[in-house]
Write a protein that holds these residues in place. Structure first.
Motif, short mmCIF file in Angstrom:
data_model
loop_
_atom_site.label_atom_id
_atom_site.label_comp_id
_atom_site.label_asym_id
_atom_site.label_seq_id
_atom_site.Cartn_x
_atom_site.Cartn_y
_atom_site.Cartn_z
N LEU A 79 32.03 38.24 22.12
CA LEU A 79 32.55 38.69 23.41
C LEU A 79 31.92 37.92 24.57
O LEU A 79 32.59 37.66 25.57
CB LEU A 79 32.32 40.19 23.58
N THR A 80 30.67 37.56 24.44
CA THR A 80 30.02 36.74 25.47
C THR A 80 30.69 35.38 25.57
O THR A 80 30.95 34.89 26.68
CB THR A 80 28.52 36.57 25.15
N GLY A 81 31.00 34.78 24.43
CA GLY A 81 31.70 33.50 24.44
C GLY A 81 33.09 33.59 25.03
O GLY A 81 33.51 32.73 25.80
N LEU A 82 33.81 34.66 24.68
CA LEU A 82 35.14 34.86 25.25
C LEU A 82 35.07 35.06 26.77
O LEU A 82 35.89 34.53 27.52
CB LEU A 82 35.81 36.07 24.61
N PHE A 83 34.10 35.83 27.21
CA PHE A 83 33.94 36.06 28.64
C PHE A 83 33.62 34.76 29.38
O PHE A 83 34.20 34.49 30.44
CB PHE A 83 32.83 37.09 28.89
N CYS A 84 32.73 33.94 28.82
CA CYS A 84 32.39 32.67 29.46
C CYS A 84 33.59 31.73 29.50
O CYS A 84 33.82 31.05 30.51
CB CYS A 84 31.23 32.01 28.73
N GLY A 85 34.37 31.69 28.43
CA GLY A 85 35.57 30.87 28.43
C GLY A 85 36.60 31.33 29.45
O GLY A 85 37.21 30.52 30.15
N PHE A 86 36.77 32.64 29.54
CA PHE A 86 37.71 33.19 30.53
C PHE A 86 37.23 32.89 31.95
O PHE A 86 38.03 32.51 32.80
CB PHE A 86 37.86 34.70 30.32
N MET A 87 35.94 33.06 32.20
CA MET A 87 35.42 32.80 33.54
C MET A 87 35.50 31.33 33.91
O MET A 87 35.69 30.98 35.07
CB MET A 87 33.97 33.30 33.65
N ALA A 88 35.38 30.43 32.91
CA ALA A 88 35.52 29.00 33.19
C ALA A 88 36.92 28.68 33.67
O ALA A 88 37.11 27.86 34.57
CB ALA A 88 35.18 28.20 31.94
N ILE A 89 37.91 29.36 33.07
CA ILE A 89 39.29 29.13 33.49
C ILE A 89 39.58 29.81 34.81
O ILE A 89 40.22 29.24 35.71
CB ILE A 89 40.27 29.63 32.40
N ALA A 90 39.10 31.03 34.97
CA ALA A 90 39.40 31.80 36.18
C ALA A 90 38.74 31.21 37.43
O ALA A 90 39.34 31.19 38.50
CB ALA A 90 38.94 33.25 35.99
N ARG A 91 37.53 30.69 37.28
CA ARG A 91 36.82 30.15 38.45
C ARG A 91 37.34 28.78 38.85
O ARG A 91 37.40 28.47 40.04
CB ARG A 91 35.33 30.08 38.19
N ALA A 92 37.68 27.96 37.88
CA ALA A 92 38.17 26.59 38.13
C ALA A 92 37.26 25.83 39.09
O ALA A 92 37.71 25.13 39.98
CB ALA A 92 39.61 26.62 38.65
N ASP A 93 35.97 25.98 38.89
CA ASP A 93 34.97 25.30 39.71
C ASP A 93 34.37 24.17 38.88
O ASP A 93 33.93 24.39 37.76
CB ASP A 93 33.88 26.31 40.11
N TYR A 94 34.37 22.96 39.44
CA TYR A 94 33.90 21.80 38.67
C TYR A 94 32.40 21.82 38.42
O TYR A 94 31.92 21.11 37.55
CB TYR A 94 34.28 20.50 39.39
N ALA A 95 31.66 22.62 39.12
CA ALA A 95 30.21 22.67 38.92
C ALA A 95 29.83 23.70 37.85
O ALA A 95 28.91 23.47 37.07
CB ALA A 95 29.51 23.02 40.23
N ILE A 96 30.52 24.82 37.81
CA ILE A 96 30.12 25.91 36.92
C ILE A 96 30.95 25.95 35.64
O ILE A 96 30.44 26.32 34.58
CB ILE A 96 30.24 27.25 37.68
N SER A 97 32.19 25.56 35.70
CA SER A 97 33.07 25.65 34.52
C SER A 97 32.57 24.87 33.31
O SER A 97 32.61 25.39 32.20
CB SER A 97 34.48 25.20 34.88
N PRO A 98 32.07 23.64 33.46
CA PRO A 98 31.55 22.95 32.26
C PRO A 98 30.37 23.69 31.61
O PRO A 98 30.26 23.74 30.39
CB PRO A 98 31.11 21.59 32.78
N LEU A 99 29.51 24.26 32.42
CA LEU A 99 28.39 25.03 31.88
C LEU A 99 28.88 26.26 31.12
O LEU A 99 28.39 26.57 30.04
CB LEU A 99 27.45 25.44 33.02
N LEU A 100 29.87 26.94 31.67
CA LEU A 100 30.42 28.12 30.99
C LEU A 100 31.11 27.74 29.68
O LEU A 100 31.02 28.47 28.69
CB LEU A 100 31.40 28.85 31.91
N ILE A 101 31.76 26.59 29.65
CA ILE A 101 32.41 26.14 28.42
C ILE A 101 31.37 25.78 27.37
O ILE A 101 31.54 26.10 26.18
CB ILE A 101 33.35 24.95 28.72
N ILE A 102 30.28 25.16 27.77
CA ILE A 102 29.21 24.84 26.83
C ILE A 102 28.60 26.12 26.27
O ILE A 102 28.34 26.22 25.06
CB ILE A 102 28.16 23.94 27.49
N ILE A 103 28.37 27.11 27.12
CA ILE A 103 27.85 28.40 26.65
C ILE A 103 28.83 29.03 25.67
O ILE A 103 28.44 29.61 24.65
CB ILE A 103 27.55 29.33 27.83
N SER A 104 30.12 28.92 25.95
CA SER A 104 31.14 29.45 25.05
C SER A 104 31.10 28.76 23.70
O SER A 104 31.23 29.41 22.65
CB SER A 104 32.51 29.29 25.70
#
Length: 71
Positions: A30-55
């Protein structure tokens, strides 16, 4: 290699005594799913890659933990 085995034994001992071992892989998933969803929802070039790596890490870790805990 001995050091990694020590940490695995500590995690296993901790989880078996608290009887939460069947929920831990699901929480990691669920943590991975949440991070993946937040990476898409935020669409921020600074934070999204980090969230995808965590996912990605959570995706690989949940199977390892599930096998470790025999759930």
């Amino acid at each position: 290699m001995q050091k990694n085995h020590h940490y695995s034994a500590m995690i296993l001992y901790f989880c078996q005594n608290l009887h939460v071992n069947k929920y831990i892989p699901s929480i990691i998933t669920l943590t991975g799913l949440f991070c993946g969803f937040m990476a898409i929802a935020r669409a921020d070039y600074a934070i999204s890659p980090l969230l995808i790596i965590i996912s990605f890490v959570c995706d690989g870790l949940d199977g390892f933990v599930a096998r470790l805990l025999n759930t």
